[in-house]
Design an enzyme around this catalytic site. Structure first.
Site, PDB file in Angstrom:
ATOM      1  CG  HIS A 169      -1.952  -1.053   1.244  1.00 20.63           C
ATOM      2  ND1 HIS A 169      -2.820  -1.286   0.200  1.00 20.63           N
ATOM      3  CD2 HIS A 169      -2.243  -1.983   2.194  1.00 20.63           C
ATOM      4  CE1 HIS A 169      -3.609  -2.319   0.516  1.00 20.63           C
ATOM      5  NE2 HIS A 169      -3.270  -2.759   1.710  1.00 20.63           N
TER       6      HIS A 169
ATOM      7  CG  ASP B 130      -5.014  -9.988   4.096  1.00 21.05           C
ATOM      8  OD1 ASP B 130      -4.882 -10.564   3.009  1.00 21.05           O
ATOM      9  OD2 ASP B 130      -4.737  -8.782   4.253  1.00 21.05           O
TER      10      ASP B 130
HETATM   11 ZN   LIG Z   1      -4.250  -7.191   3.219  1.00 25.24          ZN
END
Ligand SMILES: [Zn+2]
Ligand SMILES: [Zn+2]
Length: 397
Positions: free
Chosen positions: A146, A271
């Site tokens: 990110h 995740d």
């Molecule tokens: Zn993630």
């Protein structure tokens, strides 16, 4: 049987993978209550040691990324801000402009060094693979997809993947295929190479409708000469293994055939699992066995084996991440037969007292882990449609 020196080297190389690791990896730590917890790298390494899948000779210490290397992707002003934050000399107001000191990405002591070490680990992986010292390299401390050019985001300060790709481009001019199976969209890497036809990005994630970072829709396909080199497959919430895998296998197979990469970099966020507290996908360990398997095959089919794998998200650090990430390494070294055994009791005994949940005893999850939901057929159908739309650009040529 005897081998000449060269044959021996080829035989030896065909199996050689490196595990980039430093005990200092846990210094990338926001605070005690933050979901991003690098203890998962330590518990994974320990699980691999207890199963004897890794030996000290497989382990390579990461180097630090230099400021010049960080600047291959990041703005100098941003690097400077992180350095100031690192020593407590950045005002709150300035920090917010750079995405640091937020609830997601709080400031912590030595933030610059800890973050530069994570980037250095992925650069070390590149150095090993490109020099031929290893065919495959795994750096679980990396995967901070990110991070933006001039801004921290979503627990990511520096974007090790974007820096490593810039470094690969500068030194070797290779065509890079980036494959991101984290449950969140790989936005930082996608935008870094959005107009670049030599870097193809594929991100399969939970739809951004309700999940951070909100991007990653099918129609983000690249810009200018980079159009057609960015692929996104946003899956519906509650997607299970079969549908995720169907999307992953079809997309990766077709995109690799279309793009013909020289090297593959995989981001192995763990995740998408049913237990993950931050996302809403319903996958199990079956997914994490299959993901590296196909990446490995593609690396040998198109890239002469060149494969760099990094970590990423994964917030059930006890039940999910150690098993999922160990499976990436087990696949690299072709030792997946170990899954037939139970998890080593010494690993369970060592960590159980620290874990707030019962540690698993087997590599795979029980078949009744995911509670059946009536909408499954509808979700699968929607995902198939998403996949066809995402691949329509290459299917029509
Ligand atoms: Zn993630
Ligand atoms: Zn291999």
């Amino acid at each position: 049987m005897t081998f000449s020196g060269l044959d021996y080297q080829v035989l030896h190389m065909s199996n050689h993978s490196v595990f980039i690791h430093s005990n200092q990896i846990e210094e990338y730590k926001f605070n005690e209550n933050h979901p991003f917890n690098q203890i998962r790298v330590t518990t994974t390494k320990d699980l691999l040691e207890c199963t004897q899948l890794i030996t000290p000779t497989d382990i390579v210490e990461p180097r630090m990324a230099t400021d010049d290397e960080l600047a291959l992707f990041h703005d100098s002003a941003y690097i400077q801000a992180v350095k100031s934050a690192s020593i407590g000399e950045l005002s709150e107001e300035t920090g917010i402009n750079y995405g640091i000191g937020t609830e997601d990405t709080p400031i912590f002591p030595n933030m610059h060094e800890a973050s530069a070490r994570l980037v250095g680990g992925t650069l070390t992986a590149v150095d090993y693979v490109m020099s031929g010292k290893a065919l495959h390299a795994l750096h679980l401390g990396g995967g901070l997809h990110h991070g933006f050019k001039g801004k921290a985001s979503g627990f990511c300060v520096y974007n090790d993947i974007a820096v490593a790709i810039k470094y690969l481009q500068q030194k070797y001019q290779l065509k890079v295929l980036y494959v991101d199976t984290d449950a969140h969209h790989g936005d930082g890497v996608q935008w870094a190479f959005y107009d670049d036809p030599t870097v193809c990005t594929l991100s399969i994630h939970e739809t951004g409708r309700y999940l951070f970072p909100g991007t990653g829709n099918i129609y983000e396909r690249g810009y200018g000469v980079g159009f057609g080199y960015s692929f996104n497959i946003p899956l519906d919430a509650f997607t299970e293994d079969d549908s995720f895998l169907d999307a992953y296998e079809q997309a990766l197979t077709e995109i690799a055939a279309y793009f013909k990469p020289d090297i593959i970099i995989t981001q192995n966020g763990a995740d998408a699992h049913y237990h993950d507290p931050l996302t809403h996908l319903s996958c199990t360990m079956k997914l994490y066995e299959a993901i590296p398997k196909l990446a490995h095959k593609i690396a040998h089919q198109y890239c002469q084996g060149r494969w760099i794998a990094v970590g990423g998200g994964g917030y059930d650090v006890w039940r999910v991440v150690p098993r999922a990430w160990s499976m990436v390494w087990a696949e690299m070294v072709e030792q997946s037969s170990v899954y037939q055994k139970e998890l080593p009791i010494e690993w369970i005994n060592k960590w159980q007292s620290k874990a707030p949940v019962s540690l698993p005893t087997t590599w795979f999850d029980p078949s009744n882990l995911v509670k059946p939901i009536p909408r499954k057929a509808e979700i699968n159908e929607k995902n198939s449609l998403t996949l066809s739309k995402a691949l329509s650009v290459i299917r029509s040529v």
